[in-house]
Motif scaffolding. Structure first.
Motif, PDB file in Angstrom:
ATOM      1  N   TYR A 244       2.714   4.809   5.492  1.00 54.94           N
ATOM      2  CA  TYR A 244       2.169   3.601   6.093  1.00 54.94           C
ATOM      3  C   TYR A 244       2.478   2.367   5.248  1.00 54.94           C
ATOM      4  O   TYR A 244       2.410   2.402   4.013  1.00 54.94           O
TER       5      TYR A 244
ATOM      6  N   GLN B 198       0.165  -8.798   0.720  1.00 56.53           N
ATOM      7  CA  GLN B 198      -0.384  -9.529   1.866  1.00 56.53           C
ATOM      8  C   GLN B 198      -1.798  -9.052   2.235  1.00 56.53           C
ATOM      9  O   GLN B 198      -2.076  -8.704   3.377  1.00 56.53           O
TER      10      GLN B 198
ATOM     11  N   PHE C 161       6.582  -2.435  11.583  1.00 46.52           N
ATOM     12  CA  PHE C 161       5.989  -3.708  11.970  1.00 46.52           C
ATOM     13  C   PHE C 161       5.704  -3.741  13.467  1.00 46.52           C
ATOM     14  O   PHE C 161       4.711  -4.312  13.906  1.00 46.52           O
TER      15      PHE C 161
ATOM     16  N   PHE D  90       1.346  -0.812   6.890  1.00 46.12           N
ATOM     17  CA  PHE D  90       0.521  -1.820   7.547  1.00 46.12           C
ATOM     18  C   PHE D  90      -0.813  -1.221   7.977  1.00 46.12           C
ATOM     19  O   PHE D  90      -0.917  -0.016   8.237  1.00 46.12           O
ATOM     20  N   TYR D  91      -1.818  -2.073   8.077  1.00 45.46           N
ATOM     21  CA  TYR D  91      -3.087  -1.669   8.694  1.00 45.46           C
ATOM     22  C   TYR D  91      -3.805  -2.898   9.210  1.00 45.46           C
ATOM     23  O   TYR D  91      -3.562  -4.025   8.782  1.00 45.46           O
TER      24      TYR D  91
ATOM     25  N   ARG E 178       3.811  -0.358  -0.534  1.00 50.59           N
ATOM     26  CA  ARG E 178       4.319  -1.734  -0.588  1.00 50.59           C
ATOM     27  C   ARG E 178       4.813  -2.074  -1.996  1.00 50.59           C
ATOM     28  O   ARG E 178       5.842  -2.737  -2.152  1.00 50.59           O
TER      29      ARG E 178
ATOM     30  N   HIS F  39       2.562  -1.971  14.068  1.00 52.79           N
ATOM     31  CA  HIS F  39       1.482  -2.824  13.559  1.00 52.79           C
ATOM     32  C   HIS F  39       1.150  -3.922  14.558  1.00 52.79           C
ATOM     33  O   HIS F  39      -0.039  -4.191  14.815  1.00 52.79           O
TER      34      HIS F  39
END
Length: 218
Positions: free
Chosen positions: A183, A124, A201, A185-186, A116, A204
């Motif tokens: 990756y 975020q 997304f 997102f988690y 990110r 996700h």
């Protein structure tokens, strides 16, 4: 830092939490890994078992905890960090510390943070928002995520200006050696604390729905 101060006050005769907080923010006790201009020991106090004589000064207590942190950080390789400054690495490790539950997830979460940052995406991270608004755990609200705090990683890009917690060696090592992934997102995926990771997304959102179906959050 406040939680450590409360523990010290509860277990060391003659020291109040305010006295310890003052010592830990005075700049008189420092870790070798603190950034210039940063006086707070947030992130640099190593939890553990300590023995102090009655009447030990708050600064001496803080110094013992910082020395133990520095030894752990040197063992983990923080002095040789190259991707970012040692202080920034501790900040990153503190995010991992609060976001991860199981050790296997720590380097993977570190990879999400790295990816990110590389893509100039806001991190975020709920843990940093909770810190920003003074909450200890739980979930963030829409109001929380609108906070104008520099620790609100929903609104402010990049790492927060300082650590949000003390860190374990596992989190520090993860920050120093992130997994190599794509990756971005988690989301928490089971009650044992494991996360599901995804590159898109859409993936996700599917993981989020699975977590909701399991009743993990609203």
């Amino acid at each position: 830092l406040r939680q450590v101060a409360e523990q010290v006050a509860a277990q060391v005769t003659g020291v109040t939490s305010d006295e310890f907080m003052a010592a830990a923010r005075s700049g008189a006790v420092r870790s070798k890994f603190q950034a210039d201009g940063v006086d707070s020991l947030e992130g640099f106090l190593m939890p553990g078992r300590y023995e102090f004589e009655r009447g030990t000064a708050p600064k001496a207590i803080a110094r013992a905890m910082v020395r133990r942190f520095d030894r752990m950080a040197e063992r983990a390789g923080l002095a040789a960090a190259t991707a970012r400054t040692p202080f920034e690495t501790v900040v990153m490790a503190s995010l991992i510390e609060k976001e991860a539950v199981v050790d296997a997830d720590r380097p993977v979460i570190a990879s999400v943070v790295e990816n990110r940052l590389a893509d100039d995406m806001p991190l975020q991270l709920d843990a940093s928002v909770l810190y920003a608004v003074g909450k200890d755990g739980g979930f963030t609200t829409r109001t929380d995520r609108q906070s104008d705090s520099p620790y609100n990683t929903y609104r402010v890009r990049g790492l927060p200006p300082g650590p949000i917690s003390n860190v374990s060696e596992a989190s520090l090592r993860a920050a120093l050696n992130p997994a190599q992934t794509d990756y971005l997102f988690y989301v928490l995926i089971d009650r044992e604390g494991k996360h599901a990771f995804s590159e898109t997304f859409e993936q996700h959102q599917a993981n989020v729905q699975t977590a909701r179906d399991k009743g993990l959050f609203g």
